[in-house]
Design an enzyme around this catalytic site. Structure first.
Site: not given
Ligand code: GRF
Length: 206
Positions: A15, A17, A112, A114
């Site tokens: 998490g 992000n 999303n 990526h």
């Molecule tokens: C990130 O690298 C995102 O691009 C991908 O999954 C990862 C999630 O990381 N979809 P986090 O859980 O937000 O640290």
């Protein structure tokens, strides 16, 4: 002042992000514009749920295995999101493919992030460290991160925000992942702000 748009964030893991989005709502580009109203995790042990709890944000673990079909799982998620008037659904490391009924319910309002420059290095199986391994194996000189709308195909919808990162010949998948993740944390809130602007400019915007 317009009311804040409510965000629902779908997670499965650490998490970071989600954290970037929460921070941007508190003191960054999303301040006074958005708030995270609900975090839904596919995994009850995801650290993302702990992050939500630290910020007194409602967090739910909704395991797909507990439902007779993907459509029933989707229905449950939609009901929680709708109950909180969520306007934008952000996938942040969510590892399940969304059922078409979910995509239909939030079409044009699901995004999303990526960890590559889509349309390159996207599609089934292209997640997590596999993406960075593929970028390095292809001897790319640059990679990056992409925020895109979600539709029925993997990593396919319209691109909202994208930023490049250099790839060095000395990079390992892990060093590249770290560099790209830093970019993700910057562009995800920016992309959400862009979509809020877009929604606000639509004639039927509430
Ligand atoms: C990130 O690298 C995102 O691009 C991908 O999954 C990862 C999630 O990381 N979809 P986090 O859980 O937000 O640290």
């Amino acid at each position: 002042m317009l009311s804040k748009i409510k965000l629902g964030v779908l997670v499965s893991g650490g998490g970071s992000n989600l954290q970037a989005i929460i921070d941007a709502c508190q003191s960054g580009v999303l301040r006074n514009r958005a708030e995270v109203s609900l975090v839904i995790s596919s995994n009850p042990n995801a650290f993302a749920l702990e992050r939500a709890s630290r910020h007194e944000i409602d967090g739910l673990s909704i395991k797909i295995k507990c439902f007779p079909s993907p459509a029933d799982h989707s229905k449950e998620m939609i009901s929680h999101l709708q109950r909180r008037n969520v306007g934008i659904v952000c996938l942040a490391g969510y590892t399940l493919k969304l059922d078409s009924s979910f995509i239909e319910a939030y079409r044009g309002r699901i995004i999303n992030i990526h960890p590559a420059l889509l349309p390159k290095f996207g599609g089934k199986g292209m997640y997590g460290i596999h993406v960075h391994e593929a970028v390095i194996a292809a001897h790319e000189s640059e990679s990056g991160a992409t925020v895109h709308f979600v539709d029925e195909e993997y990593d396919h919808g319209e691109i909202v925000e994208q930023r490049k990162a250099p790839v060095s010949p000395l990079d390992t998948p892990e060093t590249l992942a770290k560099r790209v993740l830093e970019i993700e944390h910057e562009i995800y809130p920016m992309a959400i702000a862009k979509i809020i602007d877009r929604i606000a400019s639509q004639p039927e915007a509430k």
